[in-house]
Design a protein around this motif. Structure first.
Motif, PDB file in Angstrom:
ATOM      1  N   LYS A 114      -9.196   4.851   3.340  1.00  0.00           N
ATOM      2  CA  LYS A 114      -8.802   6.197   3.776  1.00  0.00           C
ATOM      3  C   LYS A 114      -8.816   7.138   2.576  1.00  0.00           C
ATOM      4  O   LYS A 114      -8.419   8.292   2.699  1.00  0.00           O
ATOM      5  CB  LYS A 114      -7.378   6.179   4.332  1.00  0.00           C
TER       6      LYS A 114
ATOM      7  N   CYS B 153       0.838  -1.201   0.000  1.00  0.00           N
ATOM      8  CA  CYS B 153       0.000   0.000   0.000  1.00  0.00           C
ATOM      9  C   CYS B 153       0.872   1.251   0.000  1.00  0.00           C
ATOM     10  O   CYS B 153       1.625   1.496   0.959  1.00  0.00           O
ATOM     11  CB  CYS B 153      -0.905  -0.009   1.235  1.00  0.00           C
TER      12      CYS B 153
ATOM     13  N   CYS C  55       1.540   1.423   9.993  1.00  0.00           N
ATOM     14  CA  CYS C  55       0.888   0.276   9.342  1.00  0.00           C
ATOM     15  C   CYS C  55       1.535  -1.051   9.749  1.00  0.00           C
ATOM     16  O   CYS C  55       2.754  -1.198   9.671  1.00  0.00           O
ATOM     17  CB  CYS C  55       0.973   0.441   7.830  1.00  0.00           C
TER      18      CYS C  55
ATOM     19  N   HIS D 270      -0.013   4.160   0.390  1.00  0.00           N
ATOM     20  CA  HIS D 270      -0.377   5.155   1.403  1.00  0.00           C
ATOM     21  C   HIS D 270       0.733   5.209   2.462  1.00  0.00           C
ATOM     22  O   HIS D 270       0.985   6.249   3.051  1.00  0.00           O
ATOM     23  CB  HIS D 270      -1.713   4.794   2.050  1.00  0.00           C
ATOM     24  N   ASN D 271       1.311   4.038   2.691  1.00  0.00           N
ATOM     25  CA  ASN D 271       2.559   3.969   3.463  1.00  0.00           C
ATOM     26  C   ASN D 271       2.489   4.663   4.836  1.00  0.00           C
ATOM     27  O   ASN D 271       3.425   5.369   5.230  1.00  0.00           O
ATOM     28  CB  ASN D 271       3.695   4.571   2.615  1.00  0.00           C
ATOM     29  N   CYS D 272       1.377   4.488   5.545  1.00  0.00           N
ATOM     30  CA  CYS D 272       1.245   5.102   6.887  1.00  0.00           C
ATOM     31  C   CYS D 272       2.326   4.523   7.804  1.00  0.00           C
ATOM     32  O   CYS D 272       2.599   3.322   7.759  1.00  0.00           O
ATOM     33  CB  CYS D 272      -0.124   4.786   7.483  1.00  0.00           C
TER      34      CYS D 272
ATOM     35  N   GLY E 297      -3.609  -3.844   2.344  1.00  0.00           N
ATOM     36  CA  GLY E 297      -3.709  -2.779   1.351  1.00  0.00           C
ATOM     37  C   GLY E 297      -5.019  -2.045   1.495  1.00  0.00           C
ATOM     38  O   GLY E 297      -5.890  -2.467   2.244  1.00  0.00           O
ATOM     39  N   ASP E 298      -5.128  -0.932   0.786  1.00  0.00           N
ATOM     40  CA  ASP E 298      -6.364  -0.145   0.777  1.00  0.00           C
ATOM     41  C   ASP E 298      -6.941  -0.291  -0.634  1.00  0.00           C
ATOM     42  O   ASP E 298      -6.248  -0.050  -1.622  1.00  0.00           O
ATOM     43  CB  ASP E 298      -6.019   1.325   1.081  1.00  0.00           C
TER      44      ASP E 298
HETATM   45  S1  SF4 Z   1      -2.969  -0.591   4.539  1.00  0.00           S
HETATM   46 FE1  SF4 Z   1      -4.017   1.041   5.673  1.00  0.00          FE
HETATM   47  S2  SF4 Z   1      -2.630   1.560   7.361  1.00  0.00           S
HETATM   48 FE2  SF4 Z   1      -1.433   0.377   5.851  1.00  0.00          FE
HETATM   49  S3  SF4 Z   1      -0.491   1.941   4.572  1.00  0.00           S
HETATM   50 FE3  SF4 Z   1      -2.416   1.368   3.579  1.00  0.00          FE
HETATM   51  S4  SF4 Z   1      -3.929   2.833   4.336  1.00  0.00           S
HETATM   52 FE4  SF4 Z   1      -2.145   2.972   5.670  1.00  0.00          FE
END
Ligand code: SF4
Length: 206
Positions: A125, A34, A41, A36-38, A93-94
């Motif tokens: 998200k 993902c 995570c 988004h790489n929070c 993943g998102d």
């Molecule tokens: S899976 Fe969720 S927490 Fe993990 S990076 Fe993606 S959005 Fe962020």
């Protein structure tokens, strides 16, 4: 970002009972990794048997729709599949991460679930979900679709530090209004709670 295209053998993850927290019977991951790489995570920490970097190297299951169609077709199944909520996005993943703009696997999956008259829960998200309002409305009218957004807090500064690649909390809150106005039941998940930063009573209240 690097997208590695693979052929999946199966897509559905089946569960005996409905998950009372995430509201689903079966779930699926169309992508692994993902961007988004929070920073909090668990995927980044565990890597979930992925080759490469969880936050940069995305695995795309290019045959997902074909495989899912077989898995949903009653005559091709040994055991009946309970008609219940499917969760799109299952922990690695998102469903609406940036790669979805190109491959549209989430959109095609929703079209398939509509065709097979399933119920749907999406947890994301991303504001990219707005693109699919048309098909989401159809599935919501026919059976039911729940749209949920995930927050670590509603604090813009915290978000910029820990989840800089996702739309701001305000934008996600706007999405909840938008989908509620369009007749959807919406959910809000407080995940992940970041110890000593987002678990103060003030943060939780806000
Ligand atoms: S899976 Fe969720 S927490 Fe993990 S990076 Fe993606 S959005 Fe962020």
């Amino acid at each position: 970002m690097y997208a590695k295209e693979v052929e999946a053998k199966s897509i559905l993850r089946k569960h005996k009972k409905i998950d009372s927290w995430f509201v689903y019977h079966n779930s699926m991951n169309l992508y692994r990794g993902c961007t988004h790489n929070c920073s909090y995570c668990d995927g980044r920490a565990e890597n979930y048997y992925m080759e490469g970097d969880f936050g940069k190297d995305i695995v795309v299951k290019t045959n997902a729709i074909e495989v899912l169609r077989k898995e949903l077709t009653p005559t091709k199944r040994k055991l009946p599949l309970k008609r219940s909520f499917m969760l799109s996005g299952g922990g690695v993943g998102d469903s609406y991460e940036p790669v979805e703009k190109k491959y549209e696997l989430t959109r095609k999956t929703i079209e398939l679930l509509y065709e097979f008259n399933f119920l749907l829960h999406i947890l994301t998200k991303s504001t990219l979900i707005k693109r699919d309002l048309d098909i989401l409305k159809k599935i919501n009218k026919q059976s039911r679709a729940i749209i949920s957004f995930n927050f670590s807090s509603v604090d813009e500064n915290v978000s910029k530090i820990f989840e800089p690649n996702v739309p701001s909390p305000d934008k996600r809150l706007d999405m909840i209004s938008y989908f509620k106005d369009n007749g959807f039941v919406c959910g809000m998940f407080l995940m992940s709670v970041i110890p000593l930063i987002t678990d103060t009573p003030e943060m939780i209240d806000s």
